[in-house]
Design an enzyme around this catalytic site. Structure first.
Site, PDB file in Angstrom:
ATOM      1  N   ASN A  11       0.888  -1.091  -0.131  1.00 34.78           N
ATOM      2  CA  ASN A  11       0.103   0.198  -0.090  1.00 34.78           C
ATOM      3  C   ASN A  11       0.750   1.349   0.063  1.00 34.78           C
ATOM      4  OD1 ASN A  11      -1.648   1.985   0.312  1.00 34.78           O
ATOM      5  ND2 ASN A  11      -2.356   1.389   2.323  1.00 34.78           N
ATOM      6  N   LYS A  13       0.214   4.112  -0.313  1.00 35.69           N
ATOM      7  CA  LYS A  13      -0.666   5.397   0.359  1.00 35.69           C
ATOM      8  C   LYS A  13      -0.362   6.478  -0.455  1.00 35.69           C
ATOM      9  CE  LYS A  13      -0.246   3.447   4.864  1.00 35.69           C
ATOM     10  NZ  LYS A  13      -0.223   3.446   6.213  1.00 35.69           N
ATOM     11  N   HIS A 101      -9.773   1.252   4.821  1.00 33.10           N
ATOM     12  CA  HIS A 101      -8.494   1.451   5.626  1.00 33.10           C
ATOM     13  C   HIS A 101      -8.566   2.393   6.920  1.00 33.10           C
ATOM     14  CE1 HIS A 101      -4.213   2.547   6.391  1.00 33.10           C
ATOM     15  NE2 HIS A 101      -3.716   1.425   5.827  1.00 33.10           N
ATOM     16  N   GLU A 103      -6.968   4.737   7.657  1.00 31.13           N
ATOM     17  CA  GLU A 103      -6.820   6.082   7.440  1.00 31.13           C
ATOM     18  C   GLU A 103      -8.053   6.888   6.774  1.00 31.13           C
ATOM     19  OE1 GLU A 103      -3.006   5.605   5.459  1.00 31.13           O
ATOM     20  OE2 GLU A 103      -2.239   4.978   7.454  1.00 31.13           O
ATOM     21  N   GLY A 179       2.557   2.641  10.818  1.00 27.79           N
ATOM     22  CA  GLY A 179       3.389   3.741  10.586  1.00 27.79           C
ATOM     23  C   GLY A 179       4.212   4.057  12.029  1.00 27.79           C
ATOM     24  N   SER A 219       3.532  -2.035  10.206  1.00 31.65           N
ATOM     25  CA  SER A 219       4.898  -2.090  10.562  1.00 31.65           C
ATOM     26  C   SER A 219       5.655  -3.465  10.269  1.00 31.65           C
ATOM     27  CB  SER A 219       5.313  -1.716  11.832  1.00 31.65           C
ATOM     28  OG  SER A 219       4.936  -0.345  12.476  1.00 31.65           O
TER      29      SER A 219
HETATM   30  P1  13P Z   1       3.180   0.610   7.722  1.00 34.18           P
HETATM   31  O1  13P Z   1       3.625  -0.640   7.228  1.00 34.18           O
HETATM   32  O2  13P Z   1       3.610   1.857   7.296  1.00 34.18           O
HETATM   33  O3  13P Z   1       3.015   0.598   9.415  1.00 34.18           O
HETATM   34  O4  13P Z   1       1.441   0.494   7.272  1.00 34.18           O
HETATM   35  C1  13P Z   1       0.656  -0.426   7.421  1.00 34.18           C
HETATM   36  C2  13P Z   1      -0.525  -0.165   6.431  1.00 34.18           C
HETATM   37  O5  13P Z   1      -1.118   0.789   6.862  1.00 34.18           O
HETATM   38  C3  13P Z   1      -0.815  -0.898   5.254  1.00 34.18           C
HETATM   39  O6  13P Z   1      -2.180  -0.553   4.749  1.00 34.18           O
END
Ligand code: 13P
Length: 259
Positions: A11, A13, A101, A103, A179, A219
């Site tokens: 992903n 983002k 997601h 977010e 994250g 992570s």
């Molecule tokens: P990270 O791997 O940066 O923690 O993000 C995970 C995530 O939200 C994948 O959709």
């Protein structure tokens, strides 16, 4: 027990323009072998502005990556300024679409009802939803993680047939691990993914629960991918930060070669 082929998804983002996207996909293609993709499916989820570029390089160079998106609207066309439809994504040979997601839920206010509309719209366009669920740190500390996740899954899958659920992907992403560099322990991730599967069994039956692929996200790194992937109810990873470099994403895809 059915054999579930692992799915490792990147992903991106809101990162990488279409030039940077092309570079990353080409670098990744040098790193990842046919044996790798015989063992695991790999999906790439770039921003919308990169999708056509990534589609073109995958198809012209016959790269072994599946194309994904991060989001879509639930209608196929109409007066919805700024939105992108599932039909438009399907036309670009997008195979997987991330839905719900954390977010999108937290920053853009997506509710379980909207997530459910999107799951159904993605399926209606012959693509596979990756339905995300996960609890906040407060919810976990208050003992509410299981209830939160079960609620998101039951609502997200409402009205979806068992056969469709069987072919879907669910991503368990604890919000406190996204994250932050703080990965859930393999034991906690396994326990929650087993809970996701038990929830699917109750809502959609044992066959769907046995077949649905469940990813862990939060992570995921080259250093922890192998241990997470060795858990019986973890069938893949949804990777954020570590998918933006070919070396780290490549090593996650090759988790089975670690040690
Ligand atoms: P990270 O791997 O940066 O923690 O993000 C995970 C995530 O939200 C994948 O959709």
């Amino acid at each position: 027990m059915s054999m579930r082929k692992p799915l490792i998804s990147g992903n991106w983002k809101m990162n990488l323009n279409h030039f940077e996207a092309l570079k990353l996909v080409q670098e990744l293609s040098y790193q990842v072998s046919r044996e790798d993709v015989d063992a695991v499916d790999v999906s790439l989820h770039p921003p919308f502005t990169d999708i056509r570029t990534v589609q073109t390089v995958i198809e012209s160079d016959r790269l072994p990556f599946l194309l994904g998106a991060q989001h879509c609207y639930h209608e196929n066309s109409g007066a919805f300024t700024g939105e992108v439809s599932p039909a438009m994504l399907a036309k670009l040979n997008v195979a997987y679409v991330i839905v719900g997601h954390s977010e999108r839920r937290e920053i853009f206010g997506e509710t379980d009802e909207v997530v459910n509309l999107k799951v159904k719209a993605i399926l209606a366009n012959d693509m596979t939803p990756i339905l995300c669920c996960g609890e906040t740190l407060d919810e976990r500390e208050a003992g509410g993680a299981e209830a939160k996740v079960a609620g998101q899954i039951v609502a997200g899958l409402a009205g979806v047939s068992s056969d469709q659920v069987a072919a879907m992907v669910i991503a368990y992403e604890p919000i406190w691990a996204i994250g932050t560099g703080k990965t859930a322990s393999a034991e906690d991730a396994q326990a929650m993914c087993a809970h996701v599967r038990a929830t699917v069994a109750l809502a959609c039956g044992d066959a769907a629960a046995d077949a649905v692929r469940i990813q862990y996200g939060g992570s995921v790194k080259p250093s922890n991918a192998a241990e997470l992937m060795s858990q019986p109810d973890i069938d893949g990873a949804l990777v954020g930060g570590a998918c933006l470099e070919a070396d780290s994403f490549g090593r996650i895809i090759q988790y089975r070669l670690a040690e």
